[in-house]
Scaffold this active site. Structure first.
Site, PDB file in Angstrom:
ATOM      1  N   GLU A 177       0.868  -1.143  -0.143  1.00 50.51           N
ATOM      2  CA  GLU A 177       0.126  -0.085  -0.012  1.00 50.51           C
ATOM      3  C   GLU A 177       0.812   1.403  -0.019  1.00 50.51           C
ATOM      4  O   GLU A 177       1.387   1.938   1.205  1.00 50.51           O
ATOM      5  CB  GLU A 177      -0.833   0.023   1.033  1.00 50.51           C
ATOM      6  CG  GLU A 177      -1.806   1.101   1.357  1.00 50.51           C
ATOM      7  CD  GLU A 177      -2.721   1.167   2.431  1.00 50.51           C
ATOM      8  OE1 GLU A 177      -2.385   0.471   3.530  1.00 50.51           O
ATOM      9  OE2 GLU A 177      -3.546   2.288   2.682  1.00 50.51           O
ATOM     10  N   LYS A 219      -2.563  -2.170  -3.084  1.00 50.12           N
ATOM     11  CA  LYS A 219      -3.514  -1.403  -2.467  1.00 50.12           C
ATOM     12  C   LYS A 219      -3.353  -0.050  -2.794  1.00 50.12           C
ATOM     13  O   LYS A 219      -2.191   0.705  -2.249  1.00 50.12           O
ATOM     14  CB  LYS A 219      -3.739  -1.445  -0.877  1.00 50.12           C
ATOM     15  CG  LYS A 219      -4.590  -0.371  -0.211  1.00 50.12           C
ATOM     16  CD  LYS A 219      -5.240  -1.173   1.261  1.00 50.12           C
ATOM     17  CE  LYS A 219      -5.941  -0.285   1.746  1.00 50.12           C
ATOM     18  NZ  LYS A 219      -6.798  -0.628   3.042  1.00 50.12           N
TER      19      LYS A 219
HETATM   20  P1  13P Z   1      -8.924   4.238   4.495  1.00 51.90           P
HETATM   21  O1  13P Z   1     -10.092   3.501   3.643  1.00 51.90           O
HETATM   22  O2  13P Z   1      -9.602   4.835   5.739  1.00 51.90           O
HETATM   23  O3  13P Z   1      -8.048   5.143   3.802  1.00 51.90           O
HETATM   24  O4  13P Z   1      -8.167   3.158   5.008  1.00 51.90           O
HETATM   25  C1  13P Z   1      -7.602   2.313   4.268  1.00 51.90           C
HETATM   26  C2  13P Z   1      -6.273   1.865   4.968  1.00 51.90           C
HETATM   27  O5  13P Z   1      -6.331   0.551   5.397  1.00 51.90           O
HETATM   28  C3  13P Z   1      -5.250   2.699   5.210  1.00 51.90           C
HETATM   29  O6  13P Z   1      -4.188   2.042   5.632  1.00 51.90           O
END
Ligand code: 13P
Length: 340
Positions: A177, A219
């Site tokens: 991510e 992600k």
């Molecule tokens: P949000 O959808 O609130 O951005 O959170 C997703 C997430 O896992 C952030 O690391």
């Protein structure tokens, strides 16, 4: 490394019409969320709240996996069933956030680098035994004057790739991510350019370090306008920019791409995902991995009261359902209202 397990897990995570629930807020982030509804952030309240989410009837129709915080993977439901085991039983894969958070990057004001690689291989083996089948590591890229720097993008990409290799050795599917924040006054065009550089660097590092691209989930954030920019890009523009940048940078070998909501409104997060799936033409399933855009309405309805649990679960399931439709390109504002 068991490639059979990695393959099964990664396919199940992005099953058609399903996505992930991110419920891996650290105790600090959880406190911020609980403060907003005046609930004390105790270990027991976190357990009760998350049990409420996970026991929502019908959740497995739209949610393929839940990202947990370490604490939750070791907690049990009120009936004494371990949370990970409970999720597994209802057909939802338990996952685990393993990074130790984004810290200020030395010599790079305004930038962050994510820590947590030390002794990670040992922890990963324990997580596998505890039932976790996928993991998450979040890097933060900030847009501002003169940032992000190459140093920040490269340091984070390097850590994401090392983490991925460690996950795969333990037969755990890594979610990578690299979140490009929406904070700031930048344009959607600038966001797209930063996404391009970030993702291009990330997948170069992943290749360098021998990560198996067939067993990684990305992600991603979306190429939206900075939240303080008075000129906000339309849903269509965000979808087009995001799909374009993914096509340019993400290998077709990946089993899927999930998105974070990042502070977008609930409905925008759903509309953007839907618009991207309507466009089609990409080699990967595109789905959600939302925390705020799934949980906000549930938390605001619950407010710490047992009497609100049924209503909170209903509101939560509705959001999961709407995002499940968006993952198939079948959401409309009319369905949103009718089903509410
Ligand atoms: P949000 O959808 O609130 O951005 O959170 C997703 C997430 O896992 C952030 O690391």
């Amino acid at each position: 490394m068991d490639t059979q397990i990695l393959m099964q897990t990664s396919r199940a995570m992005v099953a058609h019409g399903k996505g992930l629930l991110a419920a891996d807020e650290s105790a600090g982030t959880c406190k911020k969320r609980f403060d907003s509804v005046k609930v004390e952030c105790t270990e027991e309240n976190r357990r009760v709240y998350r049990e409420m989410l996970f026991t929502t009837p019908g959740l497995a129709d739209y949610v393929s996996g839940v990202i947990l915080f370490d604490e939750t993977l070791r907690q049990s439901t009120k009936d004494g069933v371990n949370m990970g085991k409970y999720l597994e039983k209802i057909g939802i894969l338990p996952g685990i956030k393993v990074d130790a958070g984004a810290q200020d990057m030395a010599m790079h004001p305004g930038e962050k680098v994510t820590e947590g690689l030390d002794k990670l291989a040992g922890r990963m083996q324990e997580y596998f035994k505890l039932g976790a089948r996928f993991a998450k590591w979040r890097a933060v890229i900030t847009i501002g004057e003169g940032i992000p720097t190459r140093a920040c993008i490269e340091a984070n990409a390097h850590a994401l790739a090392r983490y991925s290799a460690i996950c795969q050795e333990a037969s755990i599917v890594p979610i990578v991510e690299p979140e490009v924040l929406l904070d700031g006054t930048h344009s959607a065009e600038r966001s797209e350019a930063v996404h391009e550089e970030t993702l291009e660097t990330l997948f170069h590092e992943m290749q360098q370090q021998g990560v198996s691209l067939e067993h990684v989930i990305l992600k991603a954030s979306m190429a939206v306008s900075g939240k303080d920019n008075p000129k906000q890009a339309s849903v269509k523009e965000v979808a087009e920019r995001t799909v374009r940048v993914l096509k340019r940078t993400v290998p077709a070998a990946l089993p899927g791409v999930v998105f974070l909501s990042g502070g977008q409104t609930d409905e925008n997060a759903t509309a953007h995902l839907d618009a991207m799936n309507r466009m089609g033409g990409v080699p990967w399933p595109l789905t959600f991995s939302y925390s705020r855009a799934l949980q906000a309405v549930a938390l605001n309805t619950w407010r710490g009261s047992a009497g609100n649990v049924a209503a909170a679960q209903k509101a939560f399931l509705h959001r999961a359902h709407m995002n499940g439709l968006a993952a198939k390109g079948q959401w409309t504002p009319e369905v949103e209202k009718k089903a509410a």
